[in-house]
Design a protein around this motif. Structure first.
Motif, PDB file in Angstrom:
ATOM      1  N   LYS A   1      45.524 -31.771   8.022  1.00 23.54           N
ATOM      2  CA  LYS A   1      44.266 -31.185   8.489  1.00 23.54           C
ATOM      3  C   LYS A   1      43.093 -31.810   7.763  1.00 23.54           C
ATOM      4  O   LYS A   1      43.218 -32.268   6.625  1.00 23.54           O
TER       5      LYS A   1
ATOM      6  N   SER B   1      45.595 -22.439   4.479  1.00 23.10           N
ATOM      7  CA  SER B   1      44.597 -23.236   5.214  1.00 23.10           C
ATOM      8  C   SER B   1      45.274 -24.155   6.223  1.00 23.10           C
ATOM      9  O   SER B   1      44.754 -24.394   7.306  1.00 23.10           O
ATOM     10  N   ILE B   2      46.434 -24.668   5.844  1.00 20.91           N
ATOM     11  CA  ILE B   2      47.157 -25.599   6.706  1.00 20.91           C
ATOM     12  C   ILE B   2      47.876 -24.850   7.829  1.00 20.91           C
ATOM     13  O   ILE B   2      47.845 -25.270   8.984  1.00 20.91           O
ATOM     14  N   GLN B   3      48.504 -23.738   7.480  1.00 20.79           N
ATOM     15  CA  GLN B   3      49.333 -23.017   8.458  1.00 20.79           C
ATOM     16  C   GLN B   3      48.531 -22.166   9.438  1.00 20.79           C
ATOM     17  O   GLN B   3      48.958 -21.963  10.574  1.00 20.79           O
ATOM     18  N   ALA B   4      47.398 -21.650   9.005  1.00 19.70           N
ATOM     19  CA  ALA B   4      46.629 -20.753   9.876  1.00 19.70           C
ATOM     20  C   ALA B   4      45.879 -21.549  10.946  1.00 19.70           C
ATOM     21  O   ALA B   4      45.547 -22.717  10.747  1.00 19.70           O
TER      22      ALA B   4
ATOM     23  N   MET C   1      54.217 -32.649  -2.108  1.00 12.85           N
ATOM     24  CA  MET C   1      54.804 -31.458  -2.710  1.00 12.85           C
ATOM     25  C   MET C   1      55.214 -30.474  -1.623  1.00 12.85           C
ATOM     26  O   MET C   1      56.380 -30.260  -1.348  1.00 12.85           O
TER      27      MET C   1
ATOM     28  N   LEU D   1      46.678 -20.917  -1.256  1.00 16.80           N
ATOM     29  CA  LEU D   1      45.434 -21.037  -0.479  1.00 16.80           C
ATOM     30  C   LEU D   1      45.507 -22.252   0.435  1.00 16.80           C
ATOM     31  O   LEU D   1      45.161 -22.183   1.613  1.00 16.80           O
ATOM     32  N   LEU D   2      45.972 -23.360  -0.130  1.00 17.33           N
ATOM     33  CA  LEU D   2      46.072 -24.583   0.663  1.00 17.33           C
ATOM     34  C   LEU D   2      47.085 -24.406   1.790  1.00 17.33           C
ATOM     35  O   LEU D   2      46.834 -24.809   2.927  1.00 17.33           O
ATOM     36  N   GLU D   3      48.211 -23.797   1.464  1.00 17.90           N
ATOM     37  CA  GLU D   3      49.242 -23.590   2.478  1.00 17.90           C
ATOM     38  C   GLU D   3      48.703 -22.721   3.614  1.00 17.90           C
ATOM     39  O   GLU D   3      48.929 -23.009   4.794  1.00 17.90           O
TER      40      GLU D   3
ATOM     41  N   VAL E   1      39.195 -27.144   8.517  1.00 15.78           N
ATOM     42  CA  VAL E   1      39.016 -26.084   7.528  1.00 15.78           C
ATOM     43  C   VAL E   1      37.791 -26.371   6.680  1.00 15.78           C
ATOM     44  O   VAL E   1      37.603 -27.497   6.202  1.00 15.78           O
TER      45      VAL E   1
ATOM     46  N   GLN F   1      46.342 -33.714   2.245  1.00 14.69           N
ATOM     47  CA  GLN F   1      45.573 -33.476   3.462  1.00 14.69           C
ATOM     48  C   GLN F   1      44.417 -34.473   3.522  1.00 14.69           C
ATOM     49  O   GLN F   1      44.194 -35.246   2.590  1.00 14.69           O
TER      50      GLN F   1
ATOM     51  N   LEU G   1      47.190 -21.612  -6.586  1.00 18.90           N
ATOM     52  CA  LEU G   1      46.223 -22.091  -5.591  1.00 18.90           C
ATOM     53  C   LEU G   1      46.904 -22.770  -4.399  1.00 18.90           C
ATOM     54  O   LEU G   1      46.313 -22.887  -3.330  1.00 18.90           O
ATOM     55  N   GLY G   2      48.135 -23.203  -4.598  1.00 18.41           N
ATOM     56  CA  GLY G   2      48.880 -23.808  -3.496  1.00 18.41           C
ATOM     57  C   GLY G   2      48.976 -22.862  -2.305  1.00 18.41           C
ATOM     58  O   GLY G   2      49.020 -23.290  -1.154  1.00 18.41           O
TER      59      GLY G   2
ATOM     60  N   PHE H   1      48.801 -31.540  -1.667  1.00 20.17           N
ATOM     61  CA  PHE H   1      49.186 -31.244  -0.283  1.00 20.17           C
ATOM     62  C   PHE H   1      48.913 -32.406   0.672  1.00 20.17           C
ATOM     63  O   PHE H   1      49.212 -32.328   1.853  1.00 20.17           O
TER      64      PHE H   1
ATOM     65  N   GLU I   1      51.920 -31.271   8.926  1.00 17.29           N
ATOM     66  CA  GLU I   1      50.717 -31.695   9.642  1.00 17.29           C
ATOM     67  C   GLU I   1      49.596 -31.953   8.639  1.00 17.29           C
ATOM     68  O   GLU I   1      49.627 -31.492   7.516  1.00 17.29           O
TER      69      GLU I   1
ATOM     70  N   MET J   1      40.818 -20.499   9.109  1.00 16.44           N
ATOM     71  CA  MET J   1      40.659 -19.987   7.751  1.00 16.44           C
ATOM     72  C   MET J   1      39.263 -19.382   7.677  1.00 16.44           C
ATOM     73  O   MET J   1      38.281 -20.053   7.993  1.00 16.44           O
TER      74      MET J   1
ATOM     75  N   ILE K   1      44.295 -29.116  -7.417  1.00 17.53           N
ATOM     76  CA  ILE K   1      45.604 -28.576  -7.025  1.00 17.53           C
ATOM     77  C   ILE K   1      45.904 -28.957  -5.573  1.00 17.53           C
ATOM     78  O   ILE K   1      47.015 -29.348  -5.216  1.00 17.53           O
TER      79      ILE K   1
END
Lengths: 124, 130
Positions: A8, B119-122, A1, B115-117, A120, A39, B112-113, A37, A6, B125, A33
């Protein structure tokens, strides 16, 4: 999506009992949800969080929904790295046979090591 | 460093949102970037403009709004958590047939996406909760 470009290592750390507070339910919503992604997802259950996976949960008297069957759906979301802390189960008189889904049991030391390897940690 | 922040507890009852604010303020002071602050669980209550604390107390909500305006920080309230707890912007209020909204300036409602985004970009977290 979502094209993040990258992957993680993300660990969801579930520490609370399934009922009494909403943390467990809303944590599960994040995991479902978050699966979109794609991951590298890890789920860790420790402290009272191990009760989230207990078989035969009956919430009728509580008047809240028994959401434990949803954990069985995790596999369909490609969430397959599911761990339970050994010591947390032991002090609560549980074994892996008491749980609703297959898990990998890890010692406290192993859990600590895994956590240090994550990118994370999301704590619930 | 680029930080993502998650706030999981409501204001005043818990220390978490104060700690998150102090962390964010200190990080900005040191020249770090805040990618996003995501409010979840009762943390969504950090974003209601109807909060009215006693005058001699800090106004946690206004403090977030001011910080967001000054530093252009993305304050995101989880839509699912917000619906449960009665936090709504004009669109959400209309969509759910409610007669009012209460979101504070500088906050937005999303999924909630986000939050995930974050987590990935930072680079890091940081979760503030119980």
């Amino acid at each position: 999506m979502e094209e993040a470009g990258e992957t993680k290592k993300i660990m969801y750390v579930n520490r609370k009992a399934p009922y009494g507070t909403i943390y467990a339910l809303e944590a599960l919503e994040v995991v479902l949800i978050g699966a979109a992604f794609e991951q590298d997802v890890y789920m860790m259950f420790l402290d009272d969080g191990v009760f989230q996976l207990k078989k035969e949960q009956d919430t009728k008297a509580l008047g809240v929904k028994n959401f434990s069957p949803t954990y069985r759906a995790l596999e369909m979301y490609d969430v397959e790295k599911i761990y339970v802390e050994k010591e947390s189960m032991e002090v609560r008189g549980l074994t892996a046979d008491d749980l609703i889904i297959p898990v990998e049991v890890k010692s406290n030391e192993e859990v600590t090591k895994m956590m240090t390897e994550m990118d994370v940690l999301l704590n619930f | 460093m680029k930080f993502g922040i998650m706030v999981n507890e409501g204001p005043y009852t818990h220390q978490a949102s104060d700690s998150a604010y102090n962390f964010v303020a200190a990080a900005l002071e040191k020249g770090h970037e805040i990618y996003r602050i995501f409010f979840y669980h009762d943390g969504v209550n950090n974003g209601t403009r109807l909060t009215t604390p006693p005058q001699d107390d800090r106004n946690i909500v206004n403090r977030w709004s001011a910080l967001a305006e000054k530093h252009e920080i993305d304050l995101v309230i989880c839509v699912a958590a917000a619906q449960r707890r009665g936090i709504a912007d004009a669109d959400e209020s209309k969509r759910n047939g409610k007669d009012a909204d209460n979101i504070a300036p500088g906050f937005r409602i999303s999924g909630l996406g986000q939050l995930l985004e974050a987590s990935i970009q930072a680079d890091r977290m940081v979760v503030f909760g119980d």
